[in-house]
Enzyme design. Sequence first.
Site, PDB file in Angstrom:
ATOM      1  NE  ARG A 111      -0.854  -0.267   4.990  1.00 23.68           N
ATOM      2  CZ  ARG A 111      -0.971  -1.400   5.685  1.00 23.68           C
ATOM      3  NH1 ARG A 111      -1.611  -2.442   5.157  1.00 23.68           N
ATOM      4  NH2 ARG A 111      -0.470  -1.498   6.902  1.00 23.68           N
ATOM      5  CG  PHE A 114       0.971   6.585  -7.089  1.00 22.58           C
ATOM      6  CD1 PHE A 114       1.257   5.298  -7.513  1.00 22.58           C
ATOM      7  CD2 PHE A 114      -0.076   7.259  -7.718  1.00 22.58           C
ATOM      8  CE1 PHE A 114       0.538   4.702  -8.537  1.00 22.58           C
ATOM      9  CE2 PHE A 114      -0.803   6.671  -8.744  1.00 22.58           C
ATOM     10  CZ  PHE A 114      -0.497   5.386  -9.150  1.00 22.58           C
ATOM     11  CG  ASN A 138       2.848   3.162 -13.781  1.00 20.48           C
ATOM     12  OD1 ASN A 138       2.180   3.824 -13.013  1.00 20.48           O
ATOM     13  ND2 ASN A 138       2.428   2.015 -14.301  1.00 20.48           N
ATOM     14  CE  LYS A 210       0.258  -2.498 -13.840  1.00 18.24           C
ATOM     15  NZ  LYS A 210       1.619  -2.404 -13.248  1.00 18.24           N
ATOM     16  CG  ASN A 239      -1.945  -2.049 -10.630  1.00 19.80           C
ATOM     17  OD1 ASN A 239      -1.239  -2.516  -9.737  1.00 19.80           O
ATOM     18  ND2 ASN A 239      -1.872  -0.779 -10.987  1.00 19.80           N
ATOM     19  CB  THR A 240      -1.999  -5.172  -6.937  1.00 19.43           C
ATOM     20  OG1 THR A 240      -2.474  -3.832  -6.708  1.00 19.43           O
ATOM     21  CG2 THR A 240      -0.503  -5.144  -7.149  1.00 19.43           C
ATOM     22  CB  THR A 309       5.458 -10.083  -6.763  1.00 24.15           C
ATOM     23  OG1 THR A 309       4.736  -8.841  -6.687  1.00 24.15           O
ATOM     24  CG2 THR A 309       5.404 -10.780  -5.409  1.00 24.15           C
TER      25      THR A 309
END
Length: 350
Positions: A111, A114, A138, A210, A239-240, A309
Site C-alpha cells: 500500500r 505512489f 508509469n 494499465k 495491476n494488483t 513480485t
Amino acid sequence: MKLLETVGLTALRQIDPEAAHGLALKALNTGLGPRSGPVTSDRLKTSVAGLDLPNPVGLAAGFDKNATALHALAKTGFGFLEVGAATPRPQPGNPKPRLFRLTKDQAAINRFGFNNDGMDAIADRLANRPAGAVIGLNLGANKDSTDKAADFATVLTCCGPVVDFATVNVSSPNTEKLRDLQGKAALAALLAGVVAARAGLSKAIPIFLKIAPDLTGDEIAEVADVANASGIDAIIATNTTLDRDGLHGPHQAEMGGLSGQPLFEKSTRVLAQLSGLTDLPIIGVGGVGNAEQAYQKIRAGASAVQLYTALVYGGISLAGDIAQGLDDLLKRDGFASVADAVGSGRSNWT
C-alpha cells in the site's frame, strides 16, 4: 539462480521488506546481478506497439520507482523496463509499514501510495538512461490533487521526451478514488487529455493503459470500448488485486494490492477476455514466476509480459531464466516467433 544470489535473497528476507528492496537496488548499482544484457533470439524478438524488443519479458513498474537503477537493470535479462509511478510533485506515500511478504503464497501486499521523488527528478535520471534499452514510465497522480486526470498529462509532458512509452495507471488501489477513473466517461476524458499531451511532444510515443483485475465482465468490455476509440497503443492487464481468497500467514488481511502467484489465474482470465474485445496489444502482468506462466499469458492473448513480485523470491536472474525458458517452449511447440503464439490458447481462459 547463482549461489551468491540465493544467499543474498535469504539474507534480505530476514529484514523489513521495504528496507530489503532498497538494499537490492543498491546491490544492483554496485555491480551485483546479471551483466550480460537481455536474452534474445530470432524467436524471442518481437514488436509491441511499434517498440522493437529483444524479448517479451519486461520489468513491471514499482521495482524501480525513481529510475535510480536504469543502467544496472538494462544489463539484466529483461527485454524492456517500466519505471515509476511518477507524480507531478514528490510525495512520501502512505505510512510504513506498507509492504508485506506472503512467503507461503509467493506473494506480496503493498500500500505504497505512489511514493516517489516527483516527475522532475525522475525525468533528470531518465535523461541519462542507458543507450539501447527500451524504457517506459508509469504515470501517476498526486494523492491530494484536485484534478487527478490532469496529473497524468502533466507527467507525460515533462517526461515524455526521455522515455519510449508511457503507461496511464488508473488501477492502483492505494490512491483514493483513482480506480474511479476506470469508469467509461471518466476514462475517455482522461485518455483524451493524455493523447492530446502526447501530440505536443517532439516525438510521439506509445501510450499504454494499465487496468485492475477486479473489473466485472461488463466493466472490461467498457474499458475495451474506450481504449479502442481513444488512440492509445496497448493495454496492460493487470495491476494488483483487492481479492484475499485462499491466502496464508499473518499478513493475509493487510490493506493494499495483492501481487504474485495468487493473482496469476485471475489476471490471465482478464487479459484473455480483453484480447477478444480489442486488437490492441496486451501486456500480461500478474503472477508470472516462471517460463510456463509467461507462455500461458502469451497464449492467452498477451504480446509481452511483465513481472516484479516473483523477483522477491527468485532473484533478478529470473528475468533471463524466463526468457530462455520461453524460447525453449516456443521451439518445442513449433512457433517461429512470439507473435505466432499470441492468443493461440485463449479458449483455455475464457
